[in-house]
Design an enzyme around this catalytic site. Sequence first.
Site, PDB file in Angstrom:
ATOM      1  N   LYS A 213       0.835  -1.214   0.000  1.00 26.51           N
ATOM      2  CA  LYS A 213       0.000   0.000   0.000  1.00 26.51           C
ATOM      3  C   LYS A 213       0.869   1.263   0.000  1.00 26.51           C
ATOM      4  CE  LYS A 213      -3.226   2.939   0.587  1.00 26.51           C
ATOM      5  NZ  LYS A 213      -4.227   3.212  -0.415  1.00 26.51           N
ATOM      6  N   CYS A 267      -3.603  10.866   1.315  1.00 27.30           N
ATOM      7  CA  CYS A 267      -2.907   9.579   1.121  1.00 27.30           C
ATOM      8  C   CYS A 267      -1.520   9.773   0.554  1.00 27.30           C
ATOM      9  CB  CYS A 267      -3.716   8.700   0.180  1.00 27.30           C
ATOM     10  SG  CYS A 267      -5.414   8.552   0.703  1.00 27.30           S
TER      11      CYS A 267
HETATM   12  N1  SAJ Z   1      -1.576  14.927  -9.120  1.00 23.25           N
HETATM   13  C1  SAJ Z   1      -0.709  15.712  -9.890  1.00 23.25           C
HETATM   14  N2  SAJ Z   1      -0.345  15.268 -11.117  1.00 23.25           N
HETATM   15  C2  SAJ Z   1      -0.798  14.078 -11.620  1.00 23.25           C
HETATM   16  C3  SAJ Z   1      -1.650  13.273 -10.834  1.00 23.25           C
HETATM   17  C4  SAJ Z   1      -2.037  13.733  -9.584  1.00 23.25           C
HETATM   18  O1  SAJ Z   1      -0.284  16.793  -9.474  1.00 23.25           O
HETATM   19  O2  SAJ Z   1      -0.426  13.754 -12.752  1.00 23.25           O
HETATM   20  C5  SAJ Z   1      -2.006  15.411  -7.789  1.00 23.25           C
HETATM   21  C6  SAJ Z   1      -3.515  15.657  -7.668  1.00 23.25           C
HETATM   22  O3  SAJ Z   1      -3.880  16.908  -8.151  1.00 23.25           O
HETATM   23  C7  SAJ Z   1      -3.716  15.507  -6.181  1.00 23.25           C
HETATM   24  C8  SAJ Z   1      -2.680  14.456  -5.773  1.00 23.25           C
HETATM   25  O4  SAJ Z   1      -1.741  14.403  -6.840  1.00 23.25           O
HETATM   26  O5  SAJ Z   1      -3.426  16.717  -5.503  1.00 23.25           O
HETATM   27  C9  SAJ Z   1      -3.238  13.065  -5.530  1.00 23.25           C
HETATM   28  O6  SAJ Z   1      -4.220  12.739  -6.502  1.00 23.25           O
HETATM   29  P1  SAJ Z   1      -4.362  11.282  -7.143  1.00 23.25           P
HETATM   30  O7  SAJ Z   1      -5.507  11.305  -8.074  1.00 23.25           O
HETATM   31  O8  SAJ Z   1      -3.055  10.856  -7.694  1.00 23.25           O
HETATM   32  O9  SAJ Z   1      -4.606  10.310  -5.907  1.00 23.25           O
HETATM   33  P2  SAJ Z   1      -5.650  10.267  -4.659  1.00 23.25           P
HETATM   34  O10 SAJ Z   1      -4.954  10.862  -3.463  1.00 23.25           O
HETATM   35  O11 SAJ Z   1      -6.982  10.795  -4.997  1.00 23.25           O
HETATM   36  O12 SAJ Z   1      -5.783   8.666  -4.473  1.00 23.25           O
HETATM   37  C10 SAJ Z   1      -4.617   7.883  -4.294  1.00 23.25           C
HETATM   38  C11 SAJ Z   1      -4.664   6.698  -5.276  1.00 23.25           C
HETATM   39  N3  SAJ Z   1      -3.383   6.029  -5.307  1.00 23.25           N
HETATM   40  C12 SAJ Z   1      -2.711   5.777  -6.473  1.00 23.25           C
HETATM   41  O13 SAJ Z   1      -3.145   6.130  -7.562  1.00 23.25           O
HETATM   42  C13 SAJ Z   1      -1.433   5.028  -6.374  1.00 23.25           C
HETATM   43  C14 SAJ Z   1      -5.765   5.717  -4.842  1.00 23.25           C
HETATM   44  O14 SAJ Z   1      -5.762   4.555  -5.650  1.00 23.25           O
HETATM   45  C15 SAJ Z   1      -5.559   5.329  -3.361  1.00 23.25           C
HETATM   46  O15 SAJ Z   1      -6.568   4.417  -2.909  1.00 23.25           O
HETATM   47  C16 SAJ Z   1      -5.639   6.586  -2.536  1.00 23.25           C
HETATM   48  O16 SAJ Z   1      -4.548   7.443  -2.939  1.00 23.25           O
HETATM   49  C17 SAJ Z   1      -5.529   6.201  -1.065  1.00 23.25           C
HETATM   50  O17 SAJ Z   1      -6.573   6.203  -0.377  1.00 23.25           O
HETATM   51  O18 SAJ Z   1      -4.439   5.816  -0.613  1.00 23.25           O
END
Ligand code: SAJ
Length: 422
Positions: A213, A267
């Site tokens: 995780k 997360c």
């Molecule tokens: N972000 C960027 N650039 C990108 C992708 C995301 O700046 O190219 C930023 C987003 O704007 C945001 C942050 O990263 O601020 C996180 O967003 P996210 O969509 O990557 O992830 P979360 O936090 O919504 O969900 C993540 C997911 N983990 C992964 O993709 C590895 C999800 O599957 C998990 O279940 C979740 O964390 C969790 O609960 O741990």
Amino acid sequence: MTTFNTISVIGLGYIGLPTATAFASAGCRVLGVDINAETVHTINQGKIHIIELDLEQAVQQAVAKGLLFASVSVQPADAFLIAVPTPFQHHYQPDLSYIEAAAQAIAPHLQAGNLVILESTSPVGTTEKLEQWLKQRRPDLTFPTEMGNASDIRMAYCPERVLPGKVMIELFQNDRVIGGLSEKCAQQAVELYQLFVKGECIQTHARTAEMCKLTENSFRDVNIAFANELSMICDKLQISVWELIALANRHPRVNILQPGAGVGGHCIAVDPWFIVSQAPEQARLIRTAREVNDSKPHWVIDKVKTALADCVTVKNCAPNQVNIACLGLAFKPDIDDLRESPAVEITQHIANWHAGKVLAVEPNISALPAQLADKVELVSFEQALKQADILVLLVDHQSFKAVSAEVISQHWLVDSRGVWIK
Ligand code: SAJ
């Protein structure tokens, strides 16, 4: 095959509540437990206290069928599933007190044959810690680390990996990593999850599942940090990072993520620290990635300060005559979740030092959070386009992307997402 007639889910938040409804949708009787009496009351009315697409309908159905019932106290069950928060405290040390409190609450109700599952994101070794906490309170029962497959209590770690906003789809479809403290524990946990999970349930040891995780979210954090670092390098070298990434991604084995205003949510910005705190000397890349992502909001703020200085010079006016509009407050596009949002951090910072008006546009909320309420005006996108001298694009919501760059008349634009500056 084990029969699970009653399942108890401890912690009815973003993960616990959807999981409880998923078991109820499979026909199980689910008792959800939460320390917050208001949350319990809301759920028992078939309503929800959080925002997640399609969740309210699922809760309403489960409650109406008499399959989901919430309470502040624990009752006996066949399986106990713990989904409580694991925030970090000072110096990025994980705070396991909610898990310990859950152990204390379920211990008196444990019976031989019960399965206990931990879902909360946790440092490696937490499932074994949970086992110790239960064992201390129930010396009459046997546990897997000592008794292996013959233990009275079975224990496993099974992390959630659902994406906020898509929880009710991913909960059913994603594969699950299931780490037992013995093989029998893992097998029984697989049987439990197979009640609703359509993806594959893969067995491993609890420690590997815990690390898995943390690894998934650290992988994403490191990759986002790479994109964010590129954005700062490109700015210095006067290259468009958006064009650069699009071009580099034409390579068949390159897939760079998108830079932004920083990494938010509860997360990705947290979990890598769990690895760093357990292996500080080895986790060099993971720590640096965290630092790069945490520095990005400050970089955006500096860009806004530069734009303001330029605007004041060009217009020959006082700073308090300049209106700044921040577009987007959520921690990522097209959701209403403002928790640990870099966009909120940036807007708050700007509002604290800017003498003029600070406007905010967030199409997914109807009121500003407390920390912004008295300094910032929540306005529509149209109003912001009319009133602002400086636009600060923080979140690439659909409604912003739907407007073409030609419509933006502002000369000063800090576009952290590359929506209008390509
Ligand atoms: N972000 C960027 N650039 C990108 C992708 C995301 O700046 O190219 C930023 C987003 O704007 C945001 C942050 O990263 O601020 C996180 O967003 P996210 O969509 O990557 O992830 P979360 O936090 O919504 O969900 C993540 C997911 N983990 C992964 O993709 C590895 C999800 O599957 C998990 O279940 C979740 O964390 C969790 O609960 O741990």
